[in-house]
Design a protein around this motif. Structure first.
Motif, PDB file in Angstrom:
ATOM      1  N   GLU A 129      -6.737  -5.700  -4.838  1.00 20.88           N
ATOM      2  CA  GLU A 129      -7.166  -4.521  -5.603  1.00 20.88           C
ATOM      3  C   GLU A 129      -6.117  -4.167  -6.637  1.00 20.88           C
ATOM      4  O   GLU A 129      -4.920  -4.230  -6.378  1.00 20.88           O
ATOM      5  CB  GLU A 129      -7.376  -3.330  -4.658  1.00 20.88           C
ATOM      6  CG  GLU A 129      -7.968  -2.101  -5.321  1.00 20.88           C
ATOM      7  CD  GLU A 129      -9.401  -2.333  -5.782  1.00 20.88           C
ATOM      8  OE1 GLU A 129      -9.571  -2.650  -6.975  1.00 20.88           O
ATOM      9  OE2 GLU A 129     -10.313  -2.214  -4.947  1.00 20.88           O
ATOM     10  N   ARG A 130      -6.572  -3.803  -7.856  1.00 22.32           N
ATOM     11  CA  ARG A 130      -5.626  -3.450  -8.898  1.00 22.32           C
ATOM     12  C   ARG A 130      -5.726  -1.966  -9.201  1.00 22.32           C
ATOM     13  O   ARG A 130      -6.810  -1.389  -9.238  1.00 22.32           O
ATOM     14  CB  ARG A 130      -5.836  -4.298 -10.162  1.00 22.32           C
ATOM     15  CG  ARG A 130      -6.883  -3.819 -11.141  1.00 22.32           C
ATOM     16  CD  ARG A 130      -8.296  -4.120 -10.688  1.00 22.32           C
ATOM     17  NE  ARG A 130      -9.283  -3.769 -11.694  1.00 22.32           N
ATOM     18  CZ  ARG A 130      -9.880  -2.592 -11.788  1.00 22.32           C
ATOM     19  NH1 ARG A 130      -9.544  -1.611 -11.003  1.00 22.32           N
ATOM     20  NH2 ARG A 130     -10.811  -2.382 -12.696  1.00 22.32           N
ATOM     21  N   THR A 131      -4.577  -1.350  -9.361  1.00 20.05           N
ATOM     22  CA  THR A 131      -4.479   0.053  -9.724  1.00 20.05           C
ATOM     23  C   THR A 131      -3.819   0.120 -11.095  1.00 20.05           C
ATOM     24  O   THR A 131      -2.661  -0.274 -11.251  1.00 20.05           O
ATOM     25  CB  THR A 131      -3.662   0.832  -8.676  1.00 20.05           C
ATOM     26  OG1 THR A 131      -4.350   0.759  -7.416  1.00 20.05           O
ATOM     27  CG2 THR A 131      -3.503   2.290  -9.087  1.00 20.05           C
ATOM     28  N   SER A 151     -19.706  -5.721  -7.509  1.00 21.50           N
ATOM     29  CA  SER A 151     -18.600  -6.358  -6.783  1.00 21.50           C
ATOM     30  C   SER A 151     -19.126  -7.473  -5.887  1.00 21.50           C
ATOM     31  O   SER A 151     -19.807  -8.360  -6.367  1.00 21.50           O
ATOM     32  CB  SER A 151     -17.810  -5.317  -5.992  1.00 21.50           C
ATOM     33  OG  SER A 151     -17.252  -4.357  -6.869  1.00 21.50           O
ATOM     34  N   ASP A 181       0.813  -1.214   0.000  1.00 21.22           N
ATOM     35  CA  ASP A 181       0.000   0.000   0.000  1.00 21.22           C
ATOM     36  C   ASP A 181       0.846   1.263   0.000  1.00 21.22           C
ATOM     37  O   ASP A 181       0.450   2.287  -0.572  1.00 21.22           O
ATOM     38  CB  ASP A 181      -0.932   0.006   1.220  1.00 21.22           C
ATOM     39  CG  ASP A 181      -1.975  -1.107   1.136  1.00 21.22           C
ATOM     40  OD1 ASP A 181      -2.677  -1.181   0.114  1.00 21.22           O
ATOM     41  OD2 ASP A 181      -2.083  -1.897   2.092  1.00 21.22           O
ATOM     42  N   ARG A 195      -5.620   4.695  -6.444  1.00 16.55           N
ATOM     43  CA  ARG A 195      -5.847   3.340  -5.947  1.00 16.55           C
ATOM     44  C   ARG A 195      -7.194   2.785  -6.410  1.00 16.55           C
ATOM     45  O   ARG A 195      -8.246   3.392  -6.228  1.00 16.55           O
ATOM     46  CB  ARG A 195      -5.779   3.308  -4.422  1.00 16.55           C
ATOM     47  CG  ARG A 195      -6.017   1.927  -3.833  1.00 16.55           C
ATOM     48  CD  ARG A 195      -6.020   1.939  -2.306  1.00 16.55           C
ATOM     49  NE  ARG A 195      -6.480   0.665  -1.809  1.00 16.55           N
ATOM     50  CZ  ARG A 195      -5.693  -0.394  -1.578  1.00 16.55           C
ATOM     51  NH1 ARG A 195      -4.393  -0.294  -1.770  1.00 16.55           N
ATOM     52  NH2 ARG A 195      -6.180  -1.528  -1.138  1.00 16.55           N
ATOM     53  N   GLY A 196      -7.144   1.607  -7.035  1.00 18.80           N
ATOM     54  CA  GLY A 196      -8.359   0.930  -7.456  1.00 18.80           C
ATOM     55  C   GLY A 196      -8.957   1.452  -8.743  1.00 18.80           C
ATOM     56  O   GLY A 196      -9.948   0.900  -9.219  1.00 18.80           O
ATOM     57  N   THR A 241      -8.081  -8.410  -8.964  1.00 23.63           N
ATOM     58  CA  THR A 241      -9.385  -8.117  -9.558  1.00 23.63           C
ATOM     59  C   THR A 241      -9.295  -7.631 -11.004  1.00 23.63           C
ATOM     60  O   THR A 241     -10.313  -7.301 -11.618  1.00 23.63           O
ATOM     61  CB  THR A 241     -10.144  -7.070  -8.724  1.00 23.63           C
ATOM     62  OG1 THR A 241      -9.337  -5.896  -8.590  1.00 23.63           O
ATOM     63  CG2 THR A 241     -10.489  -7.613  -7.349  1.00 23.63           C
TER      64      THR A 241
END
Length: 330
Positions: free
Chosen positions: A126-128, A249, A24, A34-35, A275
């Motif tokens: 989570e993917r950024t 989701s 993070d 983020r996300g 994700t």
């Protein structure tokens, strides 16, 4: 009207995904969204690539990912997208053809290079995403094979590609061709920032009956309607499109087709790894059923199963046999 040669023809970004795990703190240090998905230029892509840890490289692009799932589910597909005549372009072309998808868009000579998406995955899965569109944003209307578009039962359009001017014109032309041929047009909103920039376009397409199947997630629906309450926002859009599909989701998904509404819970996953591609594979599962005139709830279940498979591993495309998995679970 002639029988379609293809079940689904998609227009989208031709991109190679570069995926790496991170903590993070890295997201904060690099000041990433983020996300979400952020467009970056070539220097920005190079800077982020240097900051990445060990990575995997896989062909991606939202619509291309959806076709990869659809092809595995026995659906006849073709893809239209722009790559450069470079190494990443050759990788993309090889991968999509190896997946059983027809791809004949001519490569573009010179700069910019083939697009790439740098994806940072945090421990929670989570993917950024940070996307350099590269050659993809220069897909011209002249590159469209209009006879190909007219031969597909469903034309599937990727919202991300609506942002650059040249492919936006190409997609508008593709909609005209598909509708003149009596085909259905499916549109995936892709990301809230695309709606913020082009919401008037999308609302006009919806209001003028140019979209037959609309895919949105919960936040995209709120951005499109200006209504934070999901149920109210859904009820605002559902009467305007023949089929509205909204993913939520962990809360599952809802669809409405001609006033018939169905919903499903999210498919259980032992552990969420990444994700990336969840929405893409949900669309693949859903459309694989829709193309066969399956009931709405069954289409949603197919989507939920496909999405659950892809978030259980790194990468935006299925690794398990989706056809066997869906047959087992339905």
């Amino acid at each position: 009207m002639t029988e379609p040669r293809y079940d689904v023809i998609a227009i989208g970004n031709a991109i190679v995904d570069i995926i790496a795990s991170c903590d993070d703190e890295t997201i904060e240090e690099l000041e990433l969204n983020r996300g979400g998905m952020t467009l970056v230029d070539a220097p920005g892509a190079d800077r982020l690539y240097e900051a990445m840890g060990p990575a995997t490289e896989k062909s991606g692009g939202s619509a291309a990912n959806t076709l990869a799932g659809l092809s595995q589910l026995g659906t006849q597909c073709a893809f239209i997208g722009q790559v450069a005549d470079d190494q990443f372009g050759k990788v993309f072309a090889h991968d999509i053809r190896a997946a059983g998808i027809d791809f004949d868009t001519p490569m573009r000579a010179g700069d910019p290079p083939t697009g790439r998406c740098l994806i940072f995955v945090t421990p929670d899965g989570e993917r950024t995403m940070n996307t350099f569109l590269g050659a993809g944003q220069y897909l011209p209307a002249t590159a469209l094979d209009e006879s190909l578009i007219a031969s597909g039962a469903i034309l599937y359009l990727e919202g991300y590609l609506w942002d650059p001017e040249e492919p936006r014109k190409a997609m508008r032309r593709a909609i005209e061709v598909a509708r003149s041929a009596g085909r259905k047009v499916a549109f995936t909103a892709s990301e809230s920032f695309v709606i913020e920039r082009h919401g008037d376009d999308f609302r006009d397409l919806i209001d003028n009956g140019m979209i037959d199947i609309l895919f949105v997630n919960e936040s995209e629906l709120a951005t499109l309607t200006g209504e934070p309450d999901f149920e109210k926002g859904f009820d605002m859009v559902a009467p305007k499109v023949p089929c509205l599909v909204a993913t939520r989701s962990a809360k599952g998904a809802v669809a409405d087709a001609g006033g018939v509404r169905a919903s499903v819970a999210a498919e259980p996953v032992a552990k969420v790894i990444d994700t990336t591609g969840a929405g893409d594979q949900f669309a693949a599962g859903f459309l694989s059923g829709f193309a066969k005139d399956e009931p709405l709830e069954k289409c949603l279940r197919r989507g939920a199963i496909a999405a659950a498979e892809v978030i259980s591993h790194y990468g935006p495309r299925p690794e398990a046999d989706l056809q066997a998995l869906i047959a087992q679970k339905l």
